[in-house]
Design a protein around this motif. Structure first.
Motif, PDB file in Angstrom:
ATOM      1  N   SER A 271       0.803  -1.378   0.118  1.00 17.21           N
ATOM      2  CA  SER A 271       0.133   0.072  -0.212  1.00 17.21           C
ATOM      3  C   SER A 271       0.930   1.368  -0.078  1.00 17.21           C
ATOM      4  N   LEU A 272       2.161   0.822   0.733  1.00 16.62           N
ATOM      5  CA  LEU A 272       3.276   2.555   0.700  1.00 16.62           C
ATOM      6  C   LEU A 272       3.507   2.654  -0.480  1.00 16.62           C
ATOM      7  N   ILE A 273       4.183   1.356  -1.314  1.00 20.88           N
ATOM      8  CA  ILE A 273       4.387   1.568  -2.039  1.00 20.88           C
ATOM      9  C   ILE A 273       3.453   2.403  -3.248  1.00 20.88           C
ATOM     10  N   PHE A 274       2.487   1.714  -3.412  1.00 21.07           N
ATOM     11  CA  PHE A 274       1.785   2.078  -4.082  1.00 21.07           C
ATOM     12  C   PHE A 274       1.069   3.646  -4.124  1.00 21.07           C
ATOM     13  N   ILE A 275       1.028   4.106  -3.418  1.00 16.01           N
ATOM     14  CA  ILE A 275       0.825   5.412  -2.929  1.00 16.01           C
ATOM     15  C   ILE A 275       1.960   6.265  -3.328  1.00 16.01           C
ATOM     16  N   LEU A 276       2.975   6.427  -2.486  1.00 14.99           N
ATOM     17  CA  LEU A 276       4.485   6.553  -3.678  1.00 14.99           C
ATOM     18  C   LEU A 276       3.991   6.384  -4.629  1.00 14.99           C
ATOM     19  N   LEU A 277       4.035   5.102  -5.707  1.00 16.54           N
ATOM     20  CA  LEU A 277       4.203   5.510  -7.265  1.00 16.54           C
ATOM     21  C   LEU A 277       2.827   6.112  -8.063  1.00 16.54           C
ATOM     22  N   LEU A 278       1.517   6.290  -7.089  1.00 12.41           N
ATOM     23  CA  LEU A 278       1.160   7.081  -7.563  1.00 12.41           C
ATOM     24  C   LEU A 278       1.202   8.939  -7.311  1.00 12.41           C
ATOM     25  N   ILE A 678      -6.393  -2.309   5.326  1.00 15.93           N
ATOM     26  CA  ILE A 678      -5.487  -1.382   5.238  1.00 15.93           C
ATOM     27  C   ILE A 678      -5.170  -1.226   4.141  1.00 15.93           C
ATOM     28  N   ALA A 679      -5.329  -1.401   3.005  1.00 16.49           N
ATOM     29  CA  ALA A 679      -5.492  -0.135   1.991  1.00 16.49           C
ATOM     30  C   ALA A 679      -6.629   0.374   1.617  1.00 16.49           C
ATOM     31  N   HIS A 680      -7.625   0.297   2.985  1.00 15.68           N
ATOM     32  CA  HIS A 680      -9.188   1.196   2.914  1.00 15.68           C
ATOM     33  C   HIS A 680      -8.605   2.022   4.078  1.00 15.68           C
ATOM     34  N   GLY A 681      -7.724   2.214   4.990  1.00 11.04           N
ATOM     35  CA  GLY A 681      -7.072   3.084   5.900  1.00 11.04           C
ATOM     36  C   GLY A 681      -6.467   4.409   4.388  1.00 11.04           C
ATOM     37  N   PHE A 682      -5.605   3.279   4.342  1.00  9.34           N
ATOM     38  CA  PHE A 682      -4.778   4.660   3.177  1.00  9.34           C
ATOM     39  C   PHE A 682      -5.416   4.817   2.703  1.00  9.34           C
ATOM     40  N   PHE A 683      -6.212   5.052   1.707  1.00  7.95           N
ATOM     41  CA  PHE A 683      -7.056   5.442   0.466  1.00  7.95           C
ATOM     42  C   PHE A 683      -8.140   6.515   1.219  1.00  7.95           C
ATOM     43  N   SER A 684      -8.331   6.150   1.834  1.00  2.00           N
ATOM     44  CA  SER A 684      -9.181   6.930   3.286  1.00  2.00           C
ATOM     45  C   SER A 684      -8.475   8.028   2.977  1.00  2.00           C
ATOM     46  N   VAL A 685      -7.524   8.211   3.492  1.00  2.36           N
ATOM     47  CA  VAL A 685      -6.852   9.021   3.450  1.00  2.36           C
ATOM     48  C   VAL A 685      -7.277  10.289   1.908  1.00  2.36           C
ATOM     49  N   TYR A 686      -6.546   9.235   1.153  1.00  4.06           N
ATOM     50  CA  TYR A 686      -6.436   9.728   0.392  1.00  4.06           C
ATOM     51  C   TYR A 686      -7.017  10.327  -1.037  1.00  4.06           C
TER      52      TYR A 686
END
Length: 734
Positions: A271-278, A678-686
Motif C-alpha cells: 500500500s505504501l509503495i502504491f501511494i508513492l508510485l501514485l 489496510i488499503a482502505h485505511g491508506f486510501f481513505s486519507v487519499y
C-alpha cells in the motif's frame, strides 16, 4: 426540501446559454445568496471561536453518563452468567471453589419439556437442571433401573450420578420420584455442547437416530420417537456442526497467525509503495490498474465458462448448492456446475459495468486522474497524514470494546429469579416468584403436591432491572454516536491539514509545521460540538435502521404482506438518507476545518457550493471513488494470490514451512480481508485529500479570477481540466 425547490425555481428562470455567459457573482446570485469574501483569506482561519457549544456540553455530559452506565453495569453484572450454565439452585456449573467445580456440564431431567433450543440456551426450560461431570451414554429409565437393581447394584450407581445430590433411595416409588423430581424419568445418549447435554443425533441412511435407535420408551413405558427429541432440541445438530467447525477454525488461527501477520505486513508495504508510485506515475498507474482489472476479469470469465462446460458433462455435477447445504470443504462446491455458472454471470456483469463506465465516462476518468495527481502532491508534502488512520483505529477499538463489555455486563446484570414449577396444570401458584429458603414453610406444597421452587432465569424487579432493555438501547445509540464522532474527528483533522496545503502560495514553504497535529488540536478545541452535532444526526438514522432490521427479522414469518412491503420501503428510504447524510457531513466537516463556522452554516454553504458545481461533484464522488476502489481490490487481490499459493503448498521453496491446516481458506480470507482494510485505511486519507482539494478548488474559483491581484492558488493543470466546464474562456485567459 424548501431550499432545493427554491434552487430549482431559480435555475428554471435562467436560460442555460445565458447562465454560461454570466459573471461569477451573477451566477452566485442565481444559485444562492451572494457571498462576501475576506480579501485577506490565506487558508484555514486561525482566529476562530468555539462552535455549537450547547451540543458540546451535552456530548461531554453524555460521555460522563456513559461512564456511569458502564460502572453501574460493572457493579451489577456478572459475565459468569453468560459463560457458565446455571443449575436449578442458581449455582454455576464448573465454577472453581464451588461444589460444582468438577461438574461443568448442565443436564436436563426431561428434555422433552423444552420447547426450542432458545429455551435451552436461555436456561428457562421448565424441568430440573443439574450439574454433572459427564453426559449419559445410554438409554435408560428409572423403571428399568429399579428392575435391574434387584440383580445388579451397578445399575443404580450409574443412574445415581444424574439424580439430585444426596438422593440414595433406588426403591422409592416411581410416582413419588417423578413428583419430587429426585431423578430423571429417563436418560438418553447425549454429548456436551455449550456445556449442556443434548441428545447425540446421528443421521444414518437419511434416518435420524440416537445410538442407532429411532424409538425408545419413557419411565411410564410410553413409546417415544427420536423425532420428539429433535423437536424439543430443534437445530441442535446444526449447532454441533458449527461448534466443530469453530474449533477447527480456532486451531487454524493458532497455527497460522504468524504467517497471517506476515501477509498483513506485506499488504502494508504494498500500500505504501502504491501511494508513492501514485505521486510520480499516477496517470500511467491508474490506467494500468483499469486495463489489468479488465484483462483479469476477462480471463476469469473464460475460465469459468470452460469449467462450466466441463462440469456440465460430469455425472452428479447438476446438483444445486441448496441441495448440499453448508459444507466446510470448499472443493465440494467447485465440483458443481451451478457454482461456475454463478461465477460466470457475476464476472460478466462486472466486466460489462467496467467497460460501460469507461466508454461513457472516459473524459471524467481523465479528470479524476488529475485530481488524484494533485492529491499525490499534497500527501507527499504531508506524509504524516498517512499514519493518522492508526489513531482512528485505536479510538474505534476503544469505543467498540467499551460498548461490547458494557453490553455483556448489562445482559448479565439480573439477579437469580426462582419460580414455582409444578407438574399439575391446575396449580394456581405455578410460575409465581418464590424464595427457595422459605418455600417449604409455605402452604404451596400442600395445595400443589410435588411443586418445587426452582431457579428460572436472571432478572429482577427493581427499577434498574425493569429498564435493562432501555439501557441496552441507550448503549447502542451512544456507541453509534461515539463511532461517528471518531470518524468525523479524523475527517475534520485531515481536511484542515490538506486545506493548509492548498491555500499555501509557496508549497511546501508556506505549509505550517505539523499540519496534522495543528488541525487535530483546532478540531478538538473549537469544534467538538459541531462534530458531535453532525455525528448525532447520523447516529439517529443508523439507530432507526437497526430498529427496522429488528422489526423485519421478527416479521419474517408474518402473513401481512403490506406491513412487510412498508417496512422494506422504510429500510430503503433510511438507507438512502444515511448515505446522503454521510456525504453532506463529510463536506460540512471540510468547511468547518477551513472557516471554523458551526455545523448548520457549514453544511448549508457546502450544499450550495456543491450545487453550483454539480457536474464536477459527479466526477469526484463516483469516478474517483471507483478508481480508488480498483486500487484496493488490486492490493488485496495481489496479496491474496500470494497467500493462496502459499497456504495451498504451491510455492516449492517454502513448501515445508506451511503449517498443517484444517481449512486453508481461514487464513486466506483473513489475509485478503485484512489487506483490503489496510488499503482502505491508506486510501481513505487519499479520498479525504481529494475531497478537500476539490472544495478548496471550488472556493478558489469563486474567490479569485486569475488576475495578478487575485491569482488562482490551484495548479495550472488542475485549472485547465476542472476550470473549463463552467467557466467562460475569456475570464481565465492569461
Amino acid at each position: 426540501m424548501p431550499v432545493h425547490i427554491d434552487l430549482v425555481s431559480r435555475l428554471s428562470r435562467v436560460p442555460q446559454t445565458e447562465y454560461s455567459s454570466m459573471s461569477r457573482n451573477t451566477q452566485l446570485a442565481a444559485l444562492g445568496e451572494p457571498r462576501r469574501f475576506d480579501p485577506t483569506f490565506r487558508g484555514p482561519v486561525a482566529n476562530r471561536s468555539c462552535t455549537d457549544v450547547l451540543c458540546c456540553v451535552i456530548f461531554i455530559i453524555l460521555i460522563l453518563g456513559y461512564i456511569a452506565l458502564g460502572t453501574v453495569a460493572w457493579i451489577h453484572g456478572d459475565p459468569r452468567k453468560v459463560i457458565y450454565p446455571t443449575d436449578s439452585s442458581g449455582q454455576f456449573c464448573g465454577q472453581k471453589g464451588t461444589p460444582n467445580a468438577k461438574k461443568a456440564i448442565l443436564f436436563y431431567f426431561n428434555i422433552l419439556k423444552c420447547a426450542s433450543p432458545a429455551v435451552l440456551i436461555n436456561l428457562q426450560c421448565p424441568t430440573t437442571q443439574m450439574c454433572v461431570s459427564k453426559c449419559p451414554d445410554r438409554f435408560a429409565t428409572y423403571t428399568d433401573m429399579q428392575f435391574h437393581y434387584a440383580f445388579n447394584r451397578s445399575y443404580w450407581e450409574y443412574y445415581k450420578q444424574f439424580c439430585r445430590p444426596g438422593f440414595n433411595n433406588p426403591k422409592k416409588a416411581i410416582a413419588q420420584v417423578l413428583r419430587d423430581e429426585d431423578c430423571p424419568s429417563m436418560i438418553v445418549p447425549s454429548r456436551p455442547f455449550l456445556q449442556r447435554c443434548f441428545p447425540d443425533f446421528i443421521t444414518r441412511n437419511g434416518t435420524l437416530t440416537v445410538a442407532n435407535k429411532t424409538a425408545f420408551k419413557d419411565a411410564l413405558d410410553t413409546a417415544r420417537s427420536v423425532t420428539e427429541l429433535r423437536d424439543a432440541a430443534n437445530g441442535i445438530t446444526g449447532m454441533l456442526d458449527a461448534k466443530e467447525v469453530g474449533m477447527k477454525i480456532v486451531e487454524d488461527y493458532a497455527s497460522s497467525w504468524y504467517w497471517i501477520l506476515i501477509g498483513l505486513v506485506i499488504a502494508l508495504v504494498v500500500s505504501l509503495i502504491f501511494i508513492l508510485l501514485l505521486r510520480f506515475t499516477a496517470g500511467f498507474l491508474l490506467w494500468f490498474i483499469i486495463l489489468a482489472v479488465i484483462v483479469v476479469v476477462a480471463y476469469g470469465i473464460w475460465h469459468c465458462y470452460w469449467e462450466f462446460t466441463a462440469h456440465k458433462e460430469k455425472p452428479g455435477a447438476d446438483v444445486t448448492i441448496s441441495d448440499i447445504g453448508f459444507q466446510t470443504d470448499v472443493h465440494v462446491y467447485l465440483q458443481l456446475s451451478q457454482t461456475w455458472l454463478i461465477f460466470l454471470v457475476s464476472l460478466g456483469v462486472t466486466e460489462a459495468v467496467i467497460i460501460l463506465m469507461l466508454i461513457f465516462l472516459r473524459k471524467r476518468v481523465r479528470i479524476a486522474i488529475a485530481l488524484l495527481k494533485e492529491g499525490s502532491k499534497a500527501i507527499s508534502c504531508i506524509m504524516s497524514a498517512l499514519f493518522y488512520p492508526i489513531i482512528t483505529f485505536m479510538l474505534l477499538a476503544v469505543c467498540i470494546s467499551y460498548w461490547a463489555v458494557t453490553a455483556v455486563f448489562l445482559a448479565s446484570s439480573g439477579e437469580a429469579v426462582y419460580k414455582v414449577m409444578s407438574a399439575q396444570p391446575s396449580c394456581v401458584y405455578a410460575n409465581r416468584t418464590c424464595n427457595p429458603e422459605t418455600f417449604n414453610q409455605t402452604n404451596i406444597t400442600r395445595l400443589c403436591p410435588g411443586a418445587k421452587c426452582l431457579f428460572a432465569f436472571y432478572g429482577g424487579e427493581s427499577l434498574y432491572h425493569r429498564y435493562l432493555f432501555i439501557l441496552q438501547l441507550c448503549n447502542l445509540l451512544i456507541f453509534f454516536w461515539l463511532v461517528n464522532f471518531t470518524i468525523a474527528l479524523g475527517q475534520c483533522t485531515l481536511a484542515g491539514a490538506f486545506a493548509s496545503y492548498y491555500w499555501a502560495k509557496r508549497k511546501p514553504a508556506d505549509i505550517p509545521v505539523c499540519p496534522v497535529f495543528s488541525s487535530f488540536a483546532r478540531a478538538i478545541r473549537y469544534h467538538t460540538g459541531s462534530l458531535a452535532f453532525g455525528s448525532l444526526i447520523l447516529a439517529f438514522v443508523q439507530f432507526i435502521r437497526v430498529v427496522l432490521e429488528y422489526l423485519d427479522h421478527n416479521l419474517k414469518g408474518a402473513q401481512n404482506m403490506f406491513a412487510r412491503f412498508l417496512l422494506c420501503c422504510l429500510k430503503c428510504c433510511f438507507w438512502c438518507l444515511e448515505r446522503f447524510i454521510r456525504f453532506m457531513n463529510r463536506n460540512a466537516y471540510i468547511m468547518i476545518a477551513i472557516y471554523g463556522k458551526n455545523f448548520c452554516t457549514s453544511a448549508r454553504e457546502a450544499f450550495f457550493l456543491l450545487m453550483r458545481n454539480v457536474v464536477r461533484v459527479a466526477v469526484l464522488d463516483k469516478v474517483t471513488d471507483f478508481l480508488l476502489f480498483l486500487g484496493k481490490v488490486l492490493i488485496a487481490g495481489s496479496v491474496g494470490v500470494i497467500a493462496f499459493f502459499f497456504f495451498t503448498r504451491k510455492i516449492p521453496i517454502i513448501q515445508e514451512e506451511v503449517p498443517v491446516l484444517n481449512y486453508y481458506w481461514v487464513p486466506l480470507l483473513t489475509v485478503v480481508l485484512g489487506s483490503y482494510l489496510i488499503a482502505h485505511g491508506f486510501f481513505s486519507v487519499y479520498a479525504m485529500c481529494v475531497d478537500t482539494l476539490f472544495l478548496c478548488f471550488c472556493e478558489d474559483l469563486e474567490r479569485n479570477d486569475g488576475t495578478p491581484d487575485k491569482p488562482f492558488l490551484m495548479s495550472p493543470g488542475l485549472h485547465r481540466i476542472l476550470g473549463k466546464p463552467e467557466q467562460s474562456p475569456k475570464k481565465y485567459r492569461s
